[in-house]
Enzyme design. Structure first.
Site, mmCIF file in Angstrom:
data_model
loop_
_atom_site.group_PDB
_atom_site.id
_atom_site.type_symbol
_atom_site.label_atom_id
_atom_site.label_comp_id
_atom_site.label_asym_id
_atom_site.label_seq_id
_atom_site.Cartn_x
_atom_site.Cartn_y
_atom_site.Cartn_z
ATOM 1 N N HIS A 31 0.300 0.790 7.187
ATOM 2 C CA HIS A 31 -0.483 -0.610 7.940
ATOM 3 C C HIS A 31 0.478 -0.944 8.336
ATOM 4 C CE1 HIS A 31 -0.109 -2.684 4.166
ATOM 5 N NE2 HIS A 31 -0.771 -1.082 3.240
ATOM 6 N N HIS A 34 3.600 -2.366 5.686
ATOM 7 C CA HIS A 34 4.496 -1.467 5.209
ATOM 8 C C HIS A 34 5.282 -1.512 6.668
ATOM 9 C CE1 HIS A 34 1.737 1.006 3.075
ATOM 10 N NE2 HIS A 34 2.081 0.906 2.641
ATOM 11 N N LYS A 146 2.908 -8.282 -2.178
ATOM 12 C CA LYS A 146 1.351 -7.764 -2.319
ATOM 13 C C LYS A 146 1.822 -7.093 -3.818
ATOM 14 C CE LYS A 146 -2.758 -5.855 -1.782
ATOM 15 N NZ LYS A 146 -2.302 -5.093 -2.352
ATOM 16 N N ASP A 147 2.076 -6.616 -4.683
ATOM 17 C CA ASP A 147 2.033 -6.175 -5.503
ATOM 18 C C ASP A 147 3.128 -6.798 -6.842
ATOM 19 O OD1 ASP A 147 -0.247 -3.712 -5.363
ATOM 20 O OD2 ASP A 147 1.155 -3.369 -3.243
ATOM 21 N N GLN A 150 4.412 -5.389 -9.804
ATOM 22 C CA GLN A 150 5.579 -4.495 -9.441
ATOM 23 C C GLN A 150 6.748 -4.463 -8.530
ATOM 24 O OE1 GLN A 150 4.265 0.042 -7.265
ATOM 25 N NE2 GLN A 150 5.457 -1.641 -5.198
ATOM 26 N N SER A 182 -3.842 -3.252 2.601
ATOM 27 C CA SER A 182 -4.067 -2.416 1.882
ATOM 28 C C SER A 182 -4.422 -0.615 1.612
ATOM 29 C CB SER A 182 -4.590 -2.341 0.311
ATOM 30 O OG SER A 182 -5.127 -1.923 -0.599
ATOM 31 N N SER A 183 -3.577 0.103 1.673
ATOM 32 C CA SER A 183 -3.797 1.297 2.173
ATOM 33 C C SER A 183 -5.848 1.775 1.723
ATOM 34 C CB SER A 183 -3.137 2.721 1.214
ATOM 35 O OG SER A 183 -2.004 2.431 2.432
ATOM 36 N N ARG A 184 -6.157 0.987 0.770
ATOM 37 C CA ARG A 184 -7.543 1.452 0.054
ATOM 38 C C ARG A 184 -8.029 0.724 0.852
ATOM 39 N NH1 ARG A 184 -3.818 1.890 -5.087
ATOM 40 N NH2 ARG A 184 -4.597 3.401 -6.453
HETATM 41 P P1 AMP Z 1 1.610 1.585 -1.369
HETATM 42 O O1 AMP Z 1 2.326 2.271 -0.365
HETATM 43 O O2 AMP Z 1 0.500 0.920 -1.811
HETATM 44 O O3 AMP Z 1 2.849 1.851 -2.622
HETATM 45 O O4 AMP Z 1 3.092 0.287 -0.884
HETATM 46 C C1 AMP Z 1 4.602 0.599 -0.395
HETATM 47 C C2 AMP Z 1 5.030 -0.359 -0.633
HETATM 48 O O5 AMP Z 1 4.060 -1.445 0.961
HETATM 49 C C3 AMP Z 1 4.985 -1.675 -1.691
HETATM 50 O O6 AMP Z 1 6.800 -2.508 -2.182
HETATM 51 C C4 AMP Z 1 3.709 -2.758 -1.305
HETATM 52 O O7 AMP Z 1 4.302 -3.907 -2.170
HETATM 53 C C5 AMP Z 1 3.879 -2.632 -0.342
HETATM 54 N N1 AMP Z 1 3.344 -3.147 1.010
HETATM 55 C C6 AMP Z 1 1.797 -3.174 0.581
HETATM 56 N N2 AMP Z 1 1.105 -3.826 1.752
HETATM 57 C C7 AMP Z 1 1.318 -4.515 1.892
HETATM 58 C C8 AMP Z 1 1.356 -5.604 2.252
HETATM 59 N N3 AMP Z 1 0.221 -6.525 2.534
HETATM 60 N N4 AMP Z 1 2.373 -6.658 2.459
HETATM 61 C C9 AMP Z 1 2.945 -6.970 2.052
HETATM 62 N N5 AMP Z 1 4.228 -5.718 1.656
HETATM 63 C C10 AMP Z 1 2.745 -4.977 1.143
#
Ligand code: AMP
Length: 274
Positions: A31, A34, A146-147, A150, A182-184
């Site tokens: 999204h 990312h 966002k995380d 992490q 968020s992907s969720r």
């Molecule tokens: P994920 O695919 O959810 O593991 O996320 C991959 C990366 O994208 C991680 O570094 C997340 O923190 C970042 N990310 C996910 N959602 C967002 C967001 N809304 N804004 C900024 N970074 C994000």
């Protein structure tokens, strides 16, 4: 845009590509959040590698892992549109062969918050991130605020294990109504979707109250009560030191509000700086 499926290919790419390589690890279903990381990496590096790997070791339930959205073709189109130079899409067997047996156990930053509510989650994150860092051998890695926990855990791991990579934090990207992307989010029951932005308004409300001198305890309790009143199950809503992630009871530089709450079947996390 190049596509690599094997570790040998991505290593060969690193060896033959001069300059600063930026790396954006993701689990796909991309999204704008990312894509913002990719854009920032693109602006600051000579070439950008994006990985897509849904890491089974960081999920706490098989159901969550199975229902995690997988949209590879769509993801490729999005990555092309922002000029990613290459995509690394390893198979589960390439990352975790049958005889794989090493885990990176995470650090003092993981006994609270996500670590407490998702046992083993950060061991899974650290293990896969360290492996991906070793596979891609980039100079910089871009992670979303966002995380937030992490991001701090990965920074500490890279520092502790002397992994020669710079961890670059990137701001959270939100929907217009404030919900952090968020992907969720696609799994939120449409009937509950309009409640989701309350998380951000409650964070803003607590920030405002604490900034104006309200006692921290009271501001946090009001925030929790508001979310519970709207039907959320609140796992935590806390003010923490932005480096140690330990709870704090008054404003300090780098303080951060962290929240995790369930809305229907979907667990949402968010945070803001104070
Ligand atoms: P994920 O695919 O959810 O593991 O996320 C991959 C990366 O994208 C991680 O570094 C997340 O923190 C970042 N990310 C996910 N959602 C967002 C967001 N809304 N804004 C900024 N970074 C994000």
């Amino acid at each position: 845009m190049k596509q690599f499926h094997s570790i040998q290919e991505v290593r060969a790419y690193r060896k033959s590509t001069p300059g600063i390589i930026g790396f954006v690890p993701t689990m796909g279903n991309l999204h704008e959040g990312h894509l913002a990381l990719v854009r920032q990496a693109k602006a600051e590096c000579d070439a950008v590698v994006v990985s897509i790997f849904v890491n089974p070791k960081q999920f706490n339930s098989t159901r969550d892992l199975e229902q995690y959205p997988r949209t590879y073709e769509d993801d490729l189109a999005k990555l092309k549109s922002v000029g990613a130079d290459s995509v690394f899409y390893p198979s589960r067997e390439a990352v975790y062969p049958a005889d794989f047996s090493t885990t990176i156990s995470s650090n003092s930053l993981t006994h609270l918050w996500e670590g407490e509510h998702r046992p083993g989650h950060f061991d899974g994150v650290c293990t896969v991130v360290a492996k991906l860092f070793n596979m891609v051998q980039a100079d910089r890695a871009y992670f979303g605020e966002k995380d937030y926990q992490q991001l701090q855990v990965v920074k500490a791991m890279a520092r502790d294990l002397n992994i020669p990579i710079e961890i670059v934090p990137c701001p959270t990207v939100r929907e217009i109504d404030g919900l952090a992307l968020s992907s969720r989010n696609s799994l939120i029951d449409p009937k509950l979707r309009e409640k989701a932005p309350l998380i951000k308004s409650v964070l803003d409300g607590a920030k405002f109250a604490i900034g104006n001198g309200s006692p921290v305890d009271g501001a946090l309790q009001t925030a929790r009560d508001t979310l519970v009143g709207a039907g959320f199950i609140v796992e935590y809503f806390s003010l923490v030191n932005g480096c140690s992630l330990e709870p704090i009871i008054q404003w300090e530089v780098d303080a951060r509000l962290l929240v995790a709450a369930q809305l229907g079947d979907v667990r949402l996390i968010d945070n803001i700086a104070l």
